[in-house]
Design a protein around this motif. Structure first.
Motif, PDB file in Angstrom:
ATOM      1  N   CYS A  14      40.684  44.708  42.476  1.00  0.00           N
ATOM      2  CA  CYS A  14      41.926  45.198  41.900  1.00  0.00           C
ATOM      3  C   CYS A  14      42.620  44.050  41.178  1.00  0.00           C
ATOM      4  CB  CYS A  14      42.850  45.813  42.951  1.00  0.00           C
ATOM      5  SG  CYS A  14      43.596  44.613  44.089  1.00  0.00           S
ATOM      6  N   SER A  15      43.493  44.388  40.252  1.00  0.00           N
ATOM      7  CA  SER A  15      44.280  43.384  39.538  1.00  0.00           C
ATOM      8  C   SER A  15      45.614  43.994  39.170  1.00  0.00           C
ATOM      9  CB  SER A  15      43.548  42.917  38.273  1.00  0.00           C
ATOM     10  OG  SER A  15      43.351  43.996  37.378  1.00  0.00           O
ATOM     11  N   ASP A  44      57.844  39.661  24.784  1.00  0.00           N
ATOM     12  CA  ASP A  44      57.324  38.885  23.663  1.00  0.00           C
ATOM     13  C   ASP A  44      55.861  39.208  23.328  1.00  0.00           C
ATOM     14  OD1 ASP A  44      55.954  37.730  25.742  1.00  0.00           O
ATOM     15  OD2 ASP A  44      56.741  35.712  25.459  1.00  0.00           O
ATOM     16  N   GLY A  45      55.292  40.194  24.006  1.00  0.00           N
ATOM     17  CA  GLY A  45      53.920  40.588  23.731  1.00  0.00           C
ATOM     18  C   GLY A  45      52.882  39.879  24.568  1.00  0.00           C
ATOM     19  N   SER A  46      53.306  38.963  25.424  1.00  0.00           N
ATOM     20  CA  SER A  46      52.377  38.268  26.314  1.00  0.00           C
ATOM     21  C   SER A  46      52.164  39.081  27.585  1.00  0.00           C
ATOM     22  CB  SER A  46      52.897  36.867  26.659  1.00  0.00           C
ATOM     23  OG  SER A  46      54.113  36.966  27.392  1.00  0.00           O
ATOM     24  N   LEU A  47      51.216  38.636  28.386  1.00  0.00           N
ATOM     25  CA  LEU A  47      50.896  39.317  29.637  1.00  0.00           C
ATOM     26  C   LEU A  47      50.933  38.308  30.764  1.00  0.00           C
ATOM     27  CD1 LEU A  47      49.972  42.217  30.537  1.00  0.00           C
ATOM     28  CD2 LEU A  47      47.670  41.283  30.652  1.00  0.00           C
ATOM     29  N   THR A  48      51.617  38.636  31.836  1.00  0.00           N
ATOM     30  CA  THR A  48      51.691  37.769  33.007  1.00  0.00           C
ATOM     31  C   THR A  48      50.751  38.277  34.087  1.00  0.00           C
ATOM     32  OG1 THR A  48      53.975  37.121  32.576  1.00  0.00           O
ATOM     33  CG2 THR A  48      53.189  36.862  34.829  1.00  0.00           C
ATOM     34  N   TYR A  49      49.878  37.400  34.544  1.00  0.00           N
ATOM     35  CA  TYR A  49      48.974  37.705  35.659  1.00  0.00           C
ATOM     36  C   TYR A  49      49.780  37.716  36.947  1.00  0.00           C
ATOM     37  CZ  TYR A  49      45.592  36.308  39.311  1.00  0.00           C
ATOM     38  OH  TYR A  49      44.860  36.193  40.462  1.00  0.00           O
ATOM     39  N   LEU A  50      49.649  38.794  37.725  1.00  0.00           N
ATOM     40  CA  LEU A  50      50.349  38.897  39.001  1.00  0.00           C
ATOM     41  C   LEU A  50      49.431  38.559  40.162  1.00  0.00           C
ATOM     42  CD1 LEU A  50      52.399  42.163  38.335  1.00  0.00           C
ATOM     43  CD2 LEU A  50      53.185  39.788  38.160  1.00  0.00           C
ATOM     44  N   PHE A  51      48.306  39.277  40.277  1.00  0.00           N
ATOM     45  CA  PHE A  51      47.333  38.957  41.317  1.00  0.00           C
ATOM     46  C   PHE A  51      46.027  39.684  41.028  1.00  0.00           C
ATOM     47  CE2 PHE A  51      49.826  42.554  43.088  1.00  0.00           C
ATOM     48  CZ  PHE A  51      48.821  43.468  43.339  1.00  0.00           C
ATOM     49  N   ALA A  52      44.970  39.228  41.685  1.00  0.00           N
ATOM     50  CA  ALA A  52      43.668  39.896  41.631  1.00  0.00           C
ATOM     51  C   ALA A  52      42.967  39.639  42.951  1.00  0.00           C
ATOM     52  CB  ALA A  52      42.825  39.377  40.468  1.00  0.00           C
ATOM     53  N   GLU A  81      39.537  37.080  40.121  1.00  0.00           N
ATOM     54  CA  GLU A  81      40.590  36.205  39.610  1.00  0.00           C
ATOM     55  C   GLU A  81      40.243  35.688  38.213  1.00  0.00           C
ATOM     56  OE1 GLU A  81      40.569  32.063  40.618  1.00  0.00           O
ATOM     57  OE2 GLU A  81      42.618  32.215  41.334  1.00  0.00           O
ATOM     58  N   ARG A  82      39.012  35.241  38.055  1.00  0.00           N
ATOM     59  CA  ARG A  82      38.588  34.633  36.790  1.00  0.00           C
ATOM     60  C   ARG A  82      38.648  35.637  35.645  1.00  0.00           C
ATOM     61  NH1 ARG A  82      32.942  31.624  37.111  1.00  0.00           N
ATOM     62  NH2 ARG A  82      32.043  32.124  35.103  1.00  0.00           N
ATOM     63  N   ALA A  83      38.126  36.830  35.858  1.00  0.00           N
ATOM     64  CA  ALA A  83      38.140  37.839  34.809  1.00  0.00           C
ATOM     65  C   ALA A  83      39.562  38.283  34.490  1.00  0.00           C
ATOM     66  CB  ALA A  83      37.302  39.046  35.232  1.00  0.00           C
ATOM     67  N   SER A  84      40.418  38.351  35.512  1.00  0.00           N
ATOM     68  CA  SER A  84      41.809  38.761  35.285  1.00  0.00           C
ATOM     69  C   SER A  84      42.572  37.717  34.490  1.00  0.00           C
ATOM     70  CB  SER A  84      42.500  39.022  36.629  1.00  0.00           C
ATOM     71  OG  SER A  84      41.882  40.091  37.308  1.00  0.00           O
ATOM     72  N   SER A 126      45.118  47.827  38.177  1.00  0.00           N
ATOM     73  CA  SER A 126      43.815  48.457  37.934  1.00  0.00           C
ATOM     74  C   SER A 126      42.907  48.356  39.146  1.00  0.00           C
ATOM     75  CB  SER A 126      43.128  47.804  36.728  1.00  0.00           C
ATOM     76  OG  SER A 126      43.827  48.076  35.534  1.00  0.00           O
ATOM     77  N   LEU A 127      42.088  49.376  39.328  1.00  0.00           N
ATOM     78  CA  LEU A 127      41.061  49.430  40.364  1.00  0.00           C
ATOM     79  C   LEU A 127      39.712  49.447  39.660  1.00  0.00           C
ATOM     80  CD1 LEU A 127      43.623  51.378  41.035  1.00  0.00           C
ATOM     81  CD2 LEU A 127      42.162  52.305  42.816  1.00  0.00           C
ATOM     82  N   TYR A 128      38.719  48.749  40.210  1.00  0.00           N
ATOM     83  CA  TYR A 128      37.408  48.662  39.575  1.00  0.00           C
ATOM     84  C   TYR A 128      36.307  49.001  40.574  1.00  0.00           C
ATOM     85  CZ  TYR A 128      40.312  45.731  36.538  1.00  0.00           C
ATOM     86  OH  TYR A 128      41.321  45.244  35.742  1.00  0.00           O
ATOM     87  N   ARG A 129      35.254  49.628  40.060  1.00  0.00           N
ATOM     88  CA  ARG A 129      34.041  49.849  40.848  1.00  0.00           C
ATOM     89  C   ARG A 129      32.840  49.334  40.073  1.00  0.00           C
ATOM     90  NH1 ARG A 129      34.048  54.229  45.147  1.00  0.00           N
ATOM     91  NH2 ARG A 129      31.927  54.721  44.477  1.00  0.00           N
TER      92      ARG A 129
END
Length: 263
Positions: free
Chosen positions: A41-42, A49-57, A69-72, A141-144
């Motif tokens: 999950c991430s 401003d159009g940027s994205l802040t990483y919260l957690f993965a 973490e790396r892909a996020s 997001s959730l991933y499988r």
């Protein structure tokens, strides 16, 4: 639409207890596993401003250490502007419901570099994303993976039923935490370095730390900034580590670490 069973309700209650606490990301993943059989999950926050802040993965990949973490982080830094589905959802305006769930298959991603780095290399099959369209604009997001197979329809329906509550807890968690840190909440670098130290190659602590950074896909400069050493020292520790480990490059290091992880 299927209701959540008693076990999932109990897990959801436990997640609520972790809101605002350091253990929330892992508990969030545990909850998503119960609801939808999630592998990773991430969570991110879209800024004005159009940027994205990483919260957690969160999530463990059997052959790629630190993949979630790396892909996020790569997604936030390089690819999110290429994610047409997310950009459309975040810019949809007031016509949609406050919380929406959208399904995205890996082969529906048009950008080949984004698809390769964040999906194909780890055999990620698809994602389900919960979008919070009001401020703060947060999505989780959730991933499988191919090993787990696609999300069953029943899992999608359970997630849709619980999405408003799940997103309310993520939003509350972010507000209680304050401004998200630019570094990961739970970096796996020390865990990876510990495994290398215990593998019997007589690495020093610094050699293991630098090797762990390389395994996470970090550049020499990023490792230098994280551990507080000069770039020349990073190169020296990398060379010493490679010699002791009997590898010639990062690909060899990754193959060796995969073997260690299996053991």
């Amino acid at each position: 639409m299927p209701a959540l069973d008693g076990d999932n309700v109990t897990v959801m209650a436990a997640l609520m207890d972790e809101v605002g606490e350091p253990g929330f990301p892992e508990k969030f993943l545990q909850t998503l596993r119960g609801i939808a059989g999630t592998d990773f999950c991430s969570a991110f926050q879209a800024e004005e401003d159009g940027s994205l802040t990483y919260l957690f993965a969160c999530g463990y990949h059997s052959t790629i250490p630190g993949f979630a973490e790396r892909a996020s982080l790569d997604y936030a830094r390089r690819y999110w502007q290429r994610d047409r589905v997310t950009r459309q959802m975040l810019n949809a305006g007031p016509g949609l419901a406050k919380v929406q769930v959208v399904r995205q298959a890996w082969n529906g991603i048009r950008d080949p570099e984004y698809r390769r780095d964040c999906y194909e290399r780890a055999h990620v099959l698809e994602r389900l994303t919960i979008y919070h369209s009001e401020e703060p604009r947060i999505f989780a997001s959730l991933y499988r993976t191919r090993e787990s197979g696609p999300f069953p329809l029943s899992a999608v329906e359970r997630l849709e039923a619980s999405a408003p509550l799940l997103m309310a807890m993520v939003v509350k968690h972010v507000r209680l935490q304050g401004r998200p840190p630019t570094a990961p909440l739970h970096p796996p670098q020390q865990e990876i370095a510990g495994r290398l130290l215990q593998a019997g190659f007589a690495l020093s602590g610094r050699e293991a730390e630098v090797s762990a950074g390389l395994l996470l896909g970090r550049t020499h400069r990023e490792i230098s900034e994280k551990v507080g050493l000069a770039l020349s020292s990073i190169v020296t520790y990398r060379q010493r580590a490679y010699r002791k480990l009997g590898v010639n490059d990062r690909r060899g290091l990754e193959a060796l670490y995969e073997g260690i992880s299996r053991v």
